[in-house]
Design a protein around this motif. Structure first.
Motif, PDB file in Angstrom:
ATOM      1  N   ALA A  98       0.840  -1.206   0.000  1.00 47.81           N
ATOM      2  CA  ALA A  98       0.000   0.000   0.000  1.00 47.81           C
ATOM      3  C   ALA A  98       0.872   1.252   0.000  1.00 47.81           C
ATOM      4  O   ALA A  98       0.624   2.201  -0.754  1.00 47.81           O
ATOM      5  CB  ALA A  98      -0.925  -0.005   1.211  1.00 47.81           C
ATOM      6  N   SER A  99       1.903   1.261   0.848  1.00 45.13           N
ATOM      7  CA  SER A  99       2.808   2.408   0.914  1.00 45.13           C
ATOM      8  C   SER A  99       3.512   2.622  -0.419  1.00 45.13           C
ATOM      9  O   SER A  99       3.637   3.754  -0.902  1.00 45.13           O
ATOM     10  CB  SER A  99       3.847   2.189   2.019  1.00 45.13           C
ATOM     11  N   ALA A 100       3.969   1.524  -1.022  1.00 46.03           N
ATOM     12  CA  ALA A 100       4.659   1.613  -2.319  1.00 46.03           C
ATOM     13  C   ALA A 100       3.742   2.171  -3.397  1.00 46.03           C
ATOM     14  O   ALA A 100       4.178   2.942  -4.264  1.00 46.03           O
ATOM     15  CB  ALA A 100       5.174   0.237  -2.716  1.00 46.03           C
ATOM     16  N   SER A 101       2.465   1.796  -3.350  1.00 48.53           N
ATOM     17  CA  SER A 101       1.515   2.305  -4.360  1.00 48.53           C
ATOM     18  C   SER A 101       1.360   3.817  -4.236  1.00 48.53           C
ATOM     19  O   SER A 101       1.199   4.520  -5.230  1.00 48.53           O
ATOM     20  CB  SER A 101       0.166   1.598  -4.238  1.00 48.53           C
ATOM     21  N   GLY A 102       1.409   4.341  -2.995  1.00 53.81           N
ATOM     22  CA  GLY A 102       1.319   5.783  -2.789  1.00 53.81           C
ATOM     23  C   GLY A 102       2.510   6.520  -3.376  1.00 53.81           C
ATOM     24  O   GLY A 102       2.361   7.564  -4.027  1.00 53.81           O
ATOM     25  N   VAL A 103       3.703   5.967  -3.176  1.00 49.65           N
ATOM     26  CA  VAL A 103       4.914   6.576  -3.733  1.00 49.65           C
ATOM     27  C   VAL A 103       4.857   6.558  -5.257  1.00 49.65           C
ATOM     28  O   VAL A 103       5.196   7.544  -5.927  1.00 49.65           O
ATOM     29  CB  VAL A 103       6.172   5.825  -3.240  1.00 49.65           C
ATOM     30  N   HIS A 104       4.415   5.441  -5.810  1.00 49.98           N
ATOM     31  CA  HIS A 104       4.339   5.280  -7.265  1.00 49.98           C
ATOM     32  C   HIS A 104       3.455   6.351  -7.895  1.00 49.98           C
ATOM     33  O   HIS A 104       3.856   6.999  -8.885  1.00 49.98           O
ATOM     34  CB  HIS A 104       3.796   3.885  -7.589  1.00 49.98           C
ATOM     35  N   VAL A 105       2.280   6.569  -7.328  1.00 54.12           N
ATOM     36  CA  VAL A 105       1.349   7.564  -7.877  1.00 54.12           C
ATOM     37  C   VAL A 105       1.904   8.980  -7.705  1.00 54.12           C
ATOM     38  O   VAL A 105       1.812   9.802  -8.614  1.00 54.12           O
ATOM     39  CB  VAL A 105      -0.034   7.421  -7.216  1.00 54.12           C
ATOM     40  N   ALA A 106       2.490   9.269  -6.543  1.00 53.93           N
ATOM     41  CA  ALA A 106       3.049  10.589  -6.310  1.00 53.93           C
ATOM     42  C   ALA A 106       4.122  10.919  -7.338  1.00 53.93           C
ATOM     43  O   ALA A 106       4.194  12.052  -7.833  1.00 53.93           O
ATOM     44  CB  ALA A 106       3.625  10.669  -4.894  1.00 53.93           C
ATOM     45  N   ARG A 107       4.957   9.939  -7.665  1.00 53.06           N
ATOM     46  CA  ARG A 107       6.015  10.187  -8.643  1.00 53.06           C
ATOM     47  C   ARG A 107       5.424  10.431 -10.036  1.00 53.06           C
ATOM     48  O   ARG A 107       5.943  11.250 -10.791  1.00 53.06           O
ATOM     49  CB  ARG A 107       6.988   9.004  -8.662  1.00 53.06           C
ATOM     50  N   ASN A 108       4.358   9.713 -10.365  1.00 54.97           N
ATOM     51  CA  ASN A 108       3.720   9.941 -11.661  1.00 54.97           C
ATOM     52  C   ASN A 108       3.118  11.341 -11.745  1.00 54.97           C
ATOM     53  O   ASN A 108       3.209  12.009 -12.781  1.00 54.97           O
ATOM     54  CB  ASN A 108       2.613   8.886 -11.885  1.00 54.97           C
ATOM     55  N   ILE A 109       2.498  11.785 -10.650  1.00 50.99           N
ATOM     56  CA  ILE A 109       1.925  13.141 -10.628  1.00 50.99           C
ATOM     57  C   ILE A 109       3.030  14.180 -10.752  1.00 50.99           C
ATOM     58  O   ILE A 109       2.916  15.138 -11.520  1.00 50.99           O
ATOM     59  CB  ILE A 109       1.097  13.345  -9.326  1.00 50.99           C
ATOM     60  N   ALA A 110       4.131  13.990 -10.001  1.00 50.98           N
ATOM     61  CA  ALA A 110       5.235  14.951 -10.022  1.00 50.98           C
ATOM     62  C   ALA A 110       5.875  15.044 -11.405  1.00 50.98           C
ATOM     63  O   ALA A 110       6.250  16.127 -11.846  1.00 50.98           O
ATOM     64  CB  ALA A 110       6.279  14.541  -8.990  1.00 50.98           C
ATOM     65  N   GLU A 111       5.976  13.926 -12.086  1.00 56.12           N
ATOM     66  CA  GLU A 111       6.591  13.902 -13.425  1.00 56.12           C
ATOM     67  C   GLU A 111       5.788  14.713 -14.434  1.00 56.12           C
ATOM     68  O   GLU A 111       6.337  15.253 -15.401  1.00 56.12           O
ATOM     69  CB  GLU A 111       6.730  12.467 -13.930  1.00 56.12           C
TER      70      GLU A 111
END
Length: 456
Positions: A441-454
Motif C-alpha cells: 500500500a505504501s509503495a503504491s502511494g509513492v508510485h502515484v506521487a512520482r507519476n503526478i510529479a513527473e
C-alpha cells in the motif's frame, strides 16, 4: 481549484503519497481527508475492565484515523512480491521491490532505526516445511512492532502537517468529475482539486464500491479470507519466530484441495478485536518493547474464497459468517482446540483451566456453529500439519478465536500508473483491491506521487 491534489484516506497509501509529493513538489497544495482521528486521539475504549467488548464507536479507532488500520498492527513490512498484493502485475516486479525498499528507508529514518530485517532466504525451515507438505514463502520482513510503528507514524505526521492540510473526522461522501479536476463532497462543504488520489483501505470497501458504481469505473470481484486466530505458548513457534519472525506457510488440504495459510504472526503478542463496518472480527498485535510482550504467540489461519457465477459477493459471504459469530458470542468467540475436535463447546471453566491464558476477553463457545464445514475442516487439517514442524500446535489447550475475516475490496480497473479510466483520478492501497499489506500500500502511494510529479 482549492487544491492541486486531494488525497482521500490517511492510511499507508495516502501518507506515502503525501510524503513523496512534498519531497518532489513541495509547492503543491495538498489536502488529506480522513474519516477517523489524528494519531494522538486514536483510542479504543475497550480496556478489558469496565469496557470488555466493542461499543460501536462512530469511527473505529483501531480501523480509522491517521495511519489507517495498520497504525495499531504489529508493524510488519513484508518486502516481497510473493504475497501482500499484486502491485507487481501493474508496475513490474523490480519497480515494486524498489519502492518497498524505499518505503523501508523512510520508516528507518523516521524512528524505525535499530529494528530487525528478517529473511526466509536460505532458511533451513524451507526444507523442513517441504518435507511435511508445507510451503514457506520467500520474503524479507521488517518488524517495527506496534510501539515503534506508532513512533514512525508520529514522526511522519509531525513532518507532513507543516506542509499538508489534514481534515480529520471528515469522511468524504461523494467524488464527482468536474470539467477539469474533481470535487469531493463532505457533510459540511465541498472541495476541488486538479488530481485526486483515493486510498480508503479495506474498511472503505463499501464506500469504494459506491464511488465506482456512480462513476462507472469497471471492477471485478475479489476474494475473501475466512478463518480463525490461533493462540498458543510462544515456545511452540520460537524456533521459527526467533529466526524468521513472520513465517508465511501455505498448505493444500487433502480433503478438498483448498489452500490454507498462516497470516500475521505475532510472537509474544496479543489477540485483539476490531470493528469493520459494524462487524466485530479478531486480529493480532505484537510489540518490540520486551515489557509489553506476552508469553503467547498468535497467528491467523485463513482459507481464501473467491466466488464467480452466479454469486459474486465475496465480502458479503464473509460478513454473513462474521455476523453469525457476533450473534452467537456477542463479538469474538474463543474455543480450545481439544473441545473443537471433540465436538463440544468451550465453557468459561474449561478456558480458565487451560494451560494457555487468553490475551483477549472473548466469549467461550463453539466455532463449528459458525464456520462452514469445508473451512473448518481445512483449518483442522492445517493445525495437524503445522504440528509436524512446530510440535505443540495441536495441543488440547491451543486457543482458536473466531472469526477472522480479511475483506478485500473489489479490484478496481486501473492503468500501470494506478490511474482509473479518468485522467487524474487514482485508486491506491488496499481500497483498490490490488494491495493487501502495509508495504504494498505504501509503495503504491509513492508510485502515484512520482507519476503526478513527473507530469507537473
Amino acid at each position: 481549484m482549492n487544491y492541486d491534489v486531494i488525497i482521500i484516506g490517511a492510511g499507508p497509501g495516502g501518507i506515502f503519497a503525501a510524503y513523496e509529493l512534498m519531497q518532489l513538489k513541495p509547492e503543491l497544495k495538498v489536502a488529506v481527508f480522513e474519516a477517523g482521528n489524528e494519531l494522538a486521539k486514536r483510542r479504543c475504549p475497550i480496556d478489558g475492565d469496565k469496557i470488555k467488548s466493542c461499543i460501536n464507536c462512530k469511527s473505529c479507532s483501531i480501523m480509522s484515523g491517521f495511519g489507517g488500520a495498520g497504525a495499531f498492527s504489529d508493524g510488519k513490512y513484508n518486502i516481497t512480491n510473493d504475497f501482500g498484493g499484486t502491485l507487481y502485475e501493474y508496475i513490474g516486479k523490480r519497480r515494486a521491490l524498489e519502492l518497498m525498499h524505499y518505503v523501508d528507508k523512510i520508516n528507518l529514518s523516521h524512528g524505525g532505526e535499530g529494528t530487525k530485517l528478517y529473511t526466509t532466504a536460505g532458511s533451513r525451515f524451507k526444507t523442513i516445511c517441504i518435507q511435511n507438505d508445507l510451503h514457506l514463502l520467500d520474503a524479507s520482513v521488517r518488524h517495527l512492532g506496534t510501539d515503534i510503528n506508532f513512533i514512525v507514524l508520529e514522526n511522519l505526521y509531525a513532518e507532513l502537517k507543516e506542509k499538508v492540510e489534514f481534515f480529520f473526522n471528515t469522511p468524504v461522501q461523494t467524488v464527482a468529475r468536474l470539467e477539469e479536476g474533481y470535487e469531493v463532497k463532505c457533510a459540511d462543504a465541498s472541495y476541488s482539486s486538479k488530481e485526486c488520489i483515493i486510498s480508503v483501505g479495506r474498511s472503505g470497501s463499501k464506500w469504494m464500491e459506491k464511488v465506482c458504481r456512480e462513476l462507472k469505473i469497471p471492477t471485478k470481484s475479489n476474494r475473501v479470507d475466512i478463518g480463525v486466530r490461533v493462540e498458543l505458548p510462544a515456545a511452540v513457534f520460537a524456533h521459527l519466530t526467533d529466526e524468521l519472525y513472520e513465517s508465511k506457510i501455505v498448505y493444500r488440504t487433502e480433503k478438498y484441495g483448498d489452500r490454507v495459510r498462516t497470516f500475521c504472526m505475532n510472537p509474544k503478542g496479543a489477540v485483539v478485536s476490531e470493528n469493520t463496518n459494524g462487524i466485530i472480527t479478531v486480529n493480532g498485535h505484537s510489540y518490540e518493547d520486551p515489557a509489553r510482550q506476552t508469553e503467547n504467540t498468535n497467528f491467523a489461519l485463513l482459507v481464501a474464497k473467491h466466488f464467480s457465477e452466479p454469486f459474486k459477493d465475496s465480502n458479503g459471504y464473509g460478513e454473513s459468517i462474521a455476523r453469525l459469530s457476533n450473534m452467537l458470542g456477542g463479538g469474538v468467540i474463543v474455543q480450545r482446540f481439544g473441545d473443537l475436535i471433540r465436538g463440544r463447546r468451550s465453557t468459561p471453566g474449561r478456558i480458565e483451566e487451560a494451560f494457555v491464558t487468553p490475551t483477549l476477553s472473548a466469549t467461550p463457545g463453539d466455532l463449528s456453529l459458525v464456520l462452514p464445514k469445508r473451512i473448518l475442516d481445512g483449518i483442522i487439517e492445517m493445525i495437524y500439519a503445522l504440528d509436524k514442524v512446530a510440535p505443540g500446535t495441536a495441543n488440547e489447550d491451543t486457543l482458536l478465536y473466531g472469526v477472522e475475516v480479511k475483506f478485500y475490496n473489489m479490484e478496481v480497473e486501473v492503468s500501470d500508473k494506478l490511474e482509473s479510466r479518468y485522467k487524474g483520478l487514482y485508486v491506491i492501497g488496499d481500497g483498490s483491491g490490488i494491495t493487501h499489506s502495509l508495504s504494498h500500500a505504501s509503495a503504491s502511494g509513492v508510485h502515484v506521487a512520482r507519476n503526478i510529479a513527473e507530469n507537473r
